[in-house]
Design a protein around this motif. Structure first.
Motif, PDB file in Angstrom:
ATOM      1  N   HIS A 142     103.787  83.132  34.277  1.00  0.00           N
ATOM      2  CA  HIS A 142     103.494  82.703  35.639  1.00  0.00           C
ATOM      3  C   HIS A 142     102.138  83.253  36.098  1.00  0.00           C
ATOM      4  N   ASP A 164     102.355  67.670  36.839  1.00  0.00           N
ATOM      5  CA  ASP A 164     103.295  68.145  37.861  1.00  0.00           C
ATOM      6  C   ASP A 164     104.733  67.818  37.479  1.00  0.00           C
ATOM      7  N   ILE A 168     107.538  70.746  37.271  1.00  0.00           N
ATOM      8  CA  ILE A 168     108.591  70.917  38.266  1.00  0.00           C
ATOM      9  C   ILE A 168     109.983  70.950  37.645  1.00  0.00           C
ATOM     10  N   ALA A 171     110.024  74.718  36.594  1.00  0.00           N
ATOM     11  CA  ALA A 171     109.677  75.755  37.571  1.00  0.00           C
ATOM     12  C   ALA A 171     110.892  76.340  38.275  1.00  0.00           C
ATOM     13  N   ARG A 172     111.908  75.513  38.541  1.00  0.00           N
ATOM     14  CA  ARG A 172     113.079  75.993  39.283  1.00  0.00           C
ATOM     15  C   ARG A 172     113.930  76.981  38.497  1.00  0.00           C
ATOM     16  N   ASP A 175     114.059  80.597  39.849  1.00  0.00           N
ATOM     17  CA  ASP A 175     115.053  80.921  40.871  1.00  0.00           C
ATOM     18  C   ASP A 175     116.441  81.064  40.248  1.00  0.00           C
ATOM     19  N   ARG A 182     109.324  83.582  44.317  1.00  0.00           N
ATOM     20  CA  ARG A 182     108.214  82.672  44.045  1.00  0.00           C
ATOM     21  C   ARG A 182     106.946  83.043  44.804  1.00  0.00           C
ATOM     22  N   LEU A 188     101.241  78.753  43.004  1.00  0.00           N
ATOM     23  CA  LEU A 188     102.398  78.077  42.415  1.00  0.00           C
ATOM     24  C   LEU A 188     103.488  77.841  43.458  1.00  0.00           C
ATOM     25  N   ARG A 192     104.972  74.221  44.362  1.00  0.00           N
ATOM     26  CA  ARG A 192     106.399  73.919  44.291  1.00  0.00           C
ATOM     27  C   ARG A 192     106.916  73.379  45.617  1.00  0.00           C
ATOM     28  N   GLU A 193     106.443  73.943  46.708  1.00  0.00           N
ATOM     29  CA  GLU A 193     106.889  73.468  48.024  1.00  0.00           C
ATOM     30  C   GLU A 193     106.502  72.009  48.232  1.00  0.00           C
ATOM     31  N   GLU A 196     108.667  69.824  45.731  1.00  0.00           N
ATOM     32  CA  GLU A 196     110.083  69.780  46.095  1.00  0.00           C
ATOM     33  C   GLU A 196     110.329  68.940  47.347  1.00  0.00           C
TER      34      GLU A 196
END
Length: 234
Positions: A142, A164, A168, A171-172, A175, A182, A188, A192-193, A196
């Motif tokens: 990361h 992208d 994506i 990336a999740r 979490d 994050r 990043l 992601r925001e 998403e």
């Protein structure tokens, strides 16, 4: 014939390719596969002998596997350059560079944690070692991706692209495995925001969860895995 993307749940990296198909805006079909169940059955080997997703049945009925190969197939058919760039442009080179990094070192860093999670029979000592090693690698990867990307809304410029999409879907996992907040990586986190909140990503995630949602209309339906294996399996 419309292509059919075989995508996996739960939390499959292939979710991003569903979003890419929505961005592309051409007719396609989907086949949703349980990666913890039916993907491991012997019959699935007729689609992919490595028992992995994604896989694509192309418009000629041929099977294509591996994320980068499927992304390349989509790029070659993106005549309007909605999710890619002119192949001779610097932007295309940069998109390929970022996709390659995300699909190799970035994604692979999570492998020890998936191995620990799925280990049967459990081996607590080994699982603890895998989680510690994996956590360090994920943070490092990361850090490197944070340094690679520029101050643009998306990974390559002002629009979401295949880079992208590849990002994506993976990336999740940060979490899910509770590696770090994050916010540790501001660029990043902002990316992601934005992704998403994108309607195509929301649509893809909803389908992955087994729910219904209205998309762009490009998806003309789901096909059962048994039918895909029967018609197109090797």
């Amino acid at each position: 014939m419309e292509p059919t993307l075989i995508y996996g749940f739960p939390l499959g990296s292939s979710m991003g390719l569903v979003a890419a198909l929505e961005w592309l805006g051409k007719p396609y079909r989907l086949c949703r596969v349980d990666m913890l169940g039916e993907m491991r059955e012997l019959s699935y080997a007729r689609i992919n002998a490595r028992h992995e997703t994604p896989a694509l049945v192309d418009d000629q009925g041929r099977i294509l596997t591996e994320t980068m190969a499927v992304a390349s197939w989509l790029e070659a058919r993106d005549a309007d350059r909605r999710i890619s760039f002119d192949l001779l442009s610097h932007q295309a080179d940069r998109m390929h560079q970022i996709m390659a990094y995300v699909n190799t070192g970035f994604t692979a860093a999570f492998s020890p944690l998936w191995a620990a999670l799925e280990m049967e029979p459990p081996n607590p000592t080994l699982q603890s070692t895998l989680r510690e090693w994996g956590r360090d690698r994920i943070i490092e990867r990361h850090d490197k991706l944070e340094d690679m990307i520029e101050e643009t809304p998306f990974l390559v410029g002002d629009k979401p692209t295949l880079a992208d999409a590849v990002f994506i879907g993976v990336a999740r996992w940060l979490d899910f495995h509770a590696i770090a907040d994050r916010s540790r990586w501001p660029k990043l986190a902002a990316l992601r925001e934005r992704l998403e909140a994108d309607p195509a990503v929301i649509y893809a995630t909803t389908l992955e969860n087994g729910e219904s949602r209205q998309g762009t209309g490009s998806c003309i339906g789901h096909v059962p895995l048994a039918e895909v294996i029967s018609r197109f399996g090797k």
